[in-house]
Design a protein around this motif. Structure first.
Motif, PDB file in Angstrom:
ATOM      1  N   LEU A 100      40.610  36.514  32.846  1.00 39.68           N
ATOM      2  CA  LEU A 100      39.957  37.535  33.656  1.00 39.68           C
ATOM      3  C   LEU A 100      39.646  37.004  35.047  1.00 39.68           C
ATOM      4  O   LEU A 100      39.813  37.704  36.046  1.00 39.68           O
ATOM      5  N   THR A 104      36.295  37.345  38.688  1.00 38.63           N
ATOM      6  CA  THR A 104      36.793  36.539  39.806  1.00 38.63           C
ATOM      7  C   THR A 104      35.749  36.435  40.910  1.00 38.63           C
ATOM      8  O   THR A 104      35.538  35.346  41.480  1.00 38.63           O
ATOM      9  N   TRP A 121      47.870  39.264  36.925  1.00 37.56           N
ATOM     10  CA  TRP A 121      48.213  38.606  35.669  1.00 37.56           C
ATOM     11  C   TRP A 121      49.690  38.216  35.720  1.00 37.56           C
ATOM     12  O   TRP A 121      50.549  39.024  36.098  1.00 37.56           O
ATOM     13  N   CYS A 133      38.330  41.888  35.472  1.00 37.84           N
ATOM     14  CA  CYS A 133      38.928  40.846  36.307  1.00 37.84           C
ATOM     15  C   CYS A 133      38.330  40.773  37.708  1.00 37.84           C
ATOM     16  O   CYS A 133      38.186  39.686  38.272  1.00 37.84           O
ATOM     17  N   ASP A 146      45.052  42.726  40.319  1.00 41.23           N
ATOM     18  CA  ASP A 146      45.742  43.403  39.202  1.00 41.23           C
ATOM     19  C   ASP A 146      46.317  44.774  39.519  1.00 41.23           C
ATOM     20  O   ASP A 146      46.481  45.599  38.605  1.00 41.23           O
TER      21      ASP A 146
END
Length: 265
Positions: free
Chosen positions: A173, A207, A108, A203, A60
């Protein structure tokens, strides 16, 4: 991948994961893999990984989260927090690539029609009628927020991706939810993941946690991650990663190890 050399054709996503056809024979044998060991320190002691089967996953670091005119900034989020990973990543990524490691940009990048975003995701992005939600336009209009292919979904200019880097879009996320990240990593023979980016407690952690559940080796690079949440939140994430999901280390330690690796090579 289809590459012809003399009378040999190769089929597969990576040289270590390919069939070869030579003079009418299709061989399913994969070539033997030669590890590239790298030893570096972590909060839990020394670690050794194979550079050639590892990737730095940068989460991100994109315009809508890190640019002063992005979606987050216009909502009032701290750019000091979201931009903190830039400096360590600017130092780490060129050295990591030069050593033979791969880089995955995980951003994203939602559908413009938002049809696969459930109510909870819509709500988190827009808690009131006066706010700007996913796929909507902010007052300083750089396009729809976080839509795949838009300015807001692009990696920030301070961290330009290289042609050989891998880019994957996500819409949750966790970067492993309902997309191709897992199949790309497995096709490339990647088994160890080093995580950087934002936000540590959202996130990045989601992940990393899913990666551990799927059997990947996970390392959180704490000095290359950040979040606007209170400091105790990051400390809790570091504790949980070390206790349940893998290891906590630093980009600085990785850089030192890469420099030593180059000197020995």
């Amino acid at each position: 991948m289809k590459k012809t050399i003399d009378d040999t054709e190769a089929y597969g996503p990576h040289p270590d994961n390919a069939w070869h056809r030579h003079y009418g024979v299709t061989s399913l044998l994969r070539p033997p893999h030669t590890p590239q060991p790298l030893l570096f320190g972590s909060d839990q002691g020394n670690l050794e990984l194979d550079i050639s089967t590892s990737a730095v996953v940068v989460v991100d670091m994109q315009n809508d989260f890190c640019h002063p005119e992005g979606w987050f900034a216009q909502k009032g989020a701290s750019m000091r927090a979201t931009r903190r990973p830039i400096a360590p990543l600017r130092k780490l990524l060129p050295a990591w690539r030069q050593a033979g490691g791969r880089v995955v940009w995980l951003n994203w990048g939602i559908r413009a029609d938002r049809l696969n975003l459930p109510p909870v995701v819509h709500f988190v992005g827009k808690r009131g009628a006066g706010e700007v939600g996913y796929g909507e336009h902010s007052p300083i209009d750089h396009g729809p927020a976080l839509v795949q292919g838009s300015w807001g979904a692009e990696v920030i200019s301070e961290l330009p991706p290289e042609p050989a880097d891998i880019q994957v879009c996500k819409h949750r996320l966790s970067g492993f939810w309902d997309n191709e990240l897992d199949s790309i990593l497995r096709g490339q023979g990647i088994t160890s993941l080093l995580f950087a980016g934002i936000n540590t407690d959202r996130c990045v952690f989601s992940t990393l946690q899913d990666a551990a559940f799927l059997g990947y080796d996970c390392v959180l690079l704490r000095d290359a991650c950040s979040t606007p949440s209170p400091a105790y939140v990051s400390r809790a994430i570091h504790f949980l990663v070390a206790q349940c999901h893998g290891f906590v280390a630093t980009a600085a330690a990785l850089n030192t190890a890469i420099a030593s690796h180059h000197q020995e090579s």
